[in-house]
Design an enzyme around this catalytic site. Structure first.
Site, short mmCIF file in Angstrom:
data_model
loop_
_atom_site.label_atom_id
_atom_site.label_comp_id
_atom_site.label_asym_id
_atom_site.label_seq_id
_atom_site.Cartn_x
_atom_site.Cartn_y
_atom_site.Cartn_z
N GLU A 99 56.27 47.73 39.72
CA GLU A 99 55.52 47.50 40.94
C GLU A 99 56.49 47.16 42.05
O GLU A 99 57.50 46.51 41.80
CB GLU A 99 54.61 46.28 40.68
CG GLU A 99 53.33 46.29 41.44
CD GLU A 99 52.37 45.22 40.90
OE1 GLU A 99 51.45 45.57 40.16
OE2 GLU A 99 52.57 44.04 41.23
N ASN A 142 40.92 38.95 36.64
CA ASN A 142 40.78 38.02 35.53
C ASN A 142 39.31 37.99 35.13
O ASN A 142 38.46 37.60 35.93
CB ASN A 142 41.28 36.63 35.92
CG ASN A 142 42.79 36.61 36.10
OD1 ASN A 142 43.51 37.30 35.40
ND2 ASN A 142 43.27 35.84 37.05
N ARG A 147 37.19 36.26 33.49
CA ARG A 147 36.82 34.97 32.88
C ARG A 147 36.66 33.94 34.00
O ARG A 147 36.95 34.24 35.15
CB ARG A 147 37.97 34.52 31.97
CG ARG A 147 39.28 34.48 32.73
CD ARG A 147 40.44 33.92 31.92
NE ARG A 147 41.72 34.24 32.51
CZ ARG A 147 42.33 33.55 33.46
NH1 ARG A 147 41.76 32.48 33.97
NH2 ARG A 147 43.50 33.93 33.92
N GLU A 151 42.48 39.32 41.93
CA GLU A 151 43.64 38.74 42.59
C GLU A 151 44.33 39.79 43.48
O GLU A 151 44.58 40.91 43.03
CB GLU A 151 44.65 38.24 41.55
CG GLU A 151 44.09 37.10 40.69
CD GLU A 151 45.14 36.47 39.77
OE1 GLU A 151 44.98 35.30 39.42
OE2 GLU A 151 46.13 37.16 39.40
#
Ligand code: ADP
Ligand code: ADP
Ligand code: MG
Length: 449
Positions: free
Chosen positions: A200, A289, A291, A275
Site C-alpha cells: 500500500e 472491522n 465487530r 476505517e
C-alpha cells in the site's frame, strides 16, 4: 428477544455486554479461563463456566469448549466482544450450524472483510476510495516491487489477515522492500497463521478517522458519525475522540456515505466500523472491522445510541429503530485507554495485584472496566484494564474534564500509563486537535522517560 446470551470474552468488554443484556432483560452466561476465576465478568454474570487453562488457545479461542458451554447453559446466542473469536468466520459458521446465533455479521461478510487485501479490491468495485497499492496480496518479490514502484515510495507492507497493528512495515527505499516483506510475513504467520501480505502507498501524516455503522437484517444501513483515532503508538490506538477535530459536515457526509456503501457491498449486518486514512480532504478506505470496537463508547456518548444493545436487537431479528435522519451528534467525547504498563520502560506490561484503586466519577465521566481493588492483572491477556471516557457539551470542556479525571485516577500495585495519558491530554498540539497518526511516535518526551 433472546432469553440467554453467552459472552465469549473477558475483561471490560465482557462486563459491558453483560450490562447491556441486563438492561434488555436477557440472562447471561460468562465463560472464563483458569486464570480468570475471580474476574469481575464471572462475578456479575448469572452463571459462569470454566472453559480451559489460561492460554488463550485453550480457553477464549477454544471453539469446542465455548460451544459446549452454550449447550450446557442453554444460551441461544453468543456475543464475541472484540479480539479473540470476534472476527473468526469459521466460529460464526459453527455457531450457526449448532443453532446458536452469532451476535455479529454473517460469516460471508466477515470473510469478505477479513482478508484486507481482498476487501480493498471489493471496495474499489463498490466505489469506495482505497489507498493505492497492489491488487490483492502479492505472491512474489517481483510482484511486490512492481506494486511498490507503481504506488511510489514510501510504501507499507501489510498482512492480509492483520489486526492490532501487527504485521505492518513501512519501507522507504526499494532496497529495503525484501527484508520488510520477510519480517511482515514472519509476524503475520505467527499472529494470524496466514503470512500473505499486500502493498500500500504510505500516506504521509494522515489522520485515522473511522465511521461507526449499524445495519439490520432488512437492508437498513446507517452511520453514526466518526471517531478520530490518530493518537496511536506503533499503529495501536491510545486515545480517541468523537467527533474528529478535522471533520467538516460535508466531509462527514461523504465519508459516512462511503462507509454505508462499503457495508452494503458485503451485505453487512450488526455494528461495524470502516476505517479510513484522511489526508487533507481526501480519504481512503483502510479496512472494515466487523465487530464492536474498543472505542465504541465515545460514539455512544455523542449520539445517545447504545451500540451493544443495538447489536443484540439486530441479532434477534429486529429492525433498526433509527433512520439516518435520527442520528444527531451532540457534544464531545474522549476516551483514554488505561493500560497496566510502564511507559518509561518501553511500555512494558505490568501484571500484578491492584492493592489500591480509586476511579474518578461525576457528571459526564464513564468508566468501562473490569478492575476492582484486590483483583489480579493477569500476564496472559491484554494490558488494557479500563477505558476512561469524558463527555461534555464542548471539546474544551471534555478536555478539562478528562484532565481532572486522569489526575483523580489512582491505581497502586501495578504500573499504568495514566501519567502518560495526562501528558498527552495536556499537550498543546493535542489540545488544538493538530495531530496525525505519527504524532505520538515523534513525541518520545511524552512518556516522561
Ligand atoms: P479497535 O480496532 O477495536 O479500536 P484495536 O485496534 O486497538 O481496537 O484492537 C486491536 C486488536 O486487538 C483488535 O483485533 C481487537 O479486537 C483486539 N483487542 C484489543 N483489545 C483487546 C482486549 N482487551 N482483549 C482482547 N482483544 C483485544
Ligand atoms: P490493523 O488491522 O492492524 O488495525 P490497519 O490497516 O487498520 O491495521 O492499520 C493500522 C494503522 O497503521 C492505521 O491506523 C494507520 O495509523 C497506519 N497505517 C495503515 N496503513 C497506512 C498507510 N497506507 N499509510 C500510512 N499509515 C498507515
Ligand atoms: Mg485497523
Amino acid at each position: 428477544m433472546f432469553q440467554k446470551v453467552l459472552i465469549a470474552n473477558r475483561g471490560e468488554i465482557a462486563v459491558r455486554i453483560i450490562r447491556a443484556c441486563r438492561e434488555l432483560g436477557i440472562r447471561t452466561a460468562a465463560v472464563f479461563s483458569e486464570a480468570d476465576r475471580s474476574s469481575l465478568h464471572v462475578k456479575i454474570a448469572d452463571e459462569a463456566i470454566c472453559i480451559g487453562p489460561a492460554a488463550t488457545a485453550d480457553s477464549y479461542l477454544n471453539i469446542p469448549a465455548i460451544l459446549a458451554a452454550c449447550e450446557l447453559t442453554g444460551a441461544e446466542a453468543v456475543h464475541p466482544g472484540f479480539g479473540f473469536l470476534s472476527e473468526n468466520a469459521a466460529f460464526a459458521r459453527t455457531c450457526e450450524k449448532c443453532g446458536v446465533a452469532f451476535i455479529g455479521p454473517s460469516p460471508e461478510a466477515m470473510e469478505m472483510m477479513g482478508n484486507k487485501a481482498a476487501a480493498k479490491a471489493a471496495m474499489k468495485g463498490a466505489d469506495v476510495p482505497v489507498v493505492p497499492g497492489s491488487d490483492g496480496a502479492v505472491s512474489t518479490l517481483d510482484e511486490a516491487k512492481a506494486a511498490a514502484d507503481k504506488a511510489g515510495y514510501p510504501v507499507m507492507v501489510k498482512a492480509s489477515a492483520g489486526g492490532g497493528g501487527r504485521g505492518i512495515r513501512r519501507v522507504d527505499r526499494p532496497e529495503d522492500l525484501e527484508a520488510a516483506i520477510i519480517a511482515a510475513r514472519q509476524e503475520a504467520g505467527r499472529f494470524f497463521g496466514d503470512d500473505s501480505v499486500y502493498i500500500e502507498k504510505f500516506i504521509v501524516n494522515p489522520r485515522h478517522v473511522e465511521v461507526q455503522l449499524l445495519a439490520d437484517s432488512f437492508g437498513h444501513v446507517i452511520h453514526l458519525g466518526e471517531r478520530d483515532c490518530s493518537l496511536q503508538r506503533r499503529n495501536q490506538k491510545v486515545m480517541e475522540e468523537c467527533p474528529s477535530p478535522a471533520m467538516s459536515p460535508a466531509l462527514r457526509e461523504a465519508m459516512g456515505e462511503a462507509a454505508v456503501r462499503a457495508a452494503r457491498a458485503c451485505g453487512y449486518r450488526s455494528a461495524g466500523t470502516v476505517e479510513f486514512l484522511l489526508s487533507g480532504d481526501s480519504f481512503y478506505f483502510m479496512e472494515m472491522n466487523t465487530r464492536i470496537q474498543v472505542e465504541h463508547p465515545i460514539t455512544e456518548m455523542v449520539t445517545g445510541v447504545d451500540l451493544v444493545k443495538s447489536q443484540l436487537r439486530i441479532a434477534a431479528g429486529l429492525p433498526l429503530e433509527l433512520c439516518q435522519e435520527d442520528i444527531r451528534m451532540s457534544g464531545h467525547a474522549i476516551e483514554c485507554r488505561i493500560n497496566a504498563e510502564n511507559p518509561r520502560l518501553g511500555f512494558r506490561p505490568s501484571p500484578g495485584q491492584i492493592n489500591a484503586l480509586h476511579m474518578p466519577g461525576g457528571p459526564g465521566i464513564r468508566i468501562d472496566s473490569a478492575v476492582y481493588q484486590g483483583c489480579e492483572i493477569s500476564p496472559y491477556y491484554d494490558s488494557m484494564i479500563a477505558k476512561l471516557i469524558a463527555y461534555a457539551p464542548t471539546r474544551e470542556e471534555a478536555f478539562m474534564k478528562m484532565k481532572w479525571a486522569l489526575a483523580e485516577f489512582l491505581v497502586e500495585g501495578v504500573d499504568t500509563n495514566i501519567d502518560f495519558q495526562l501528558n498527552l491530554i495536556k499537550d498543546p498540539q493535542v489540545e488544538a486537535g493538530q495531530y496525525d497518526i505519527g504524532f505520538l511516535d515523534r513525541s518520545p518526551a511524552l512518556t516522561g522517560a
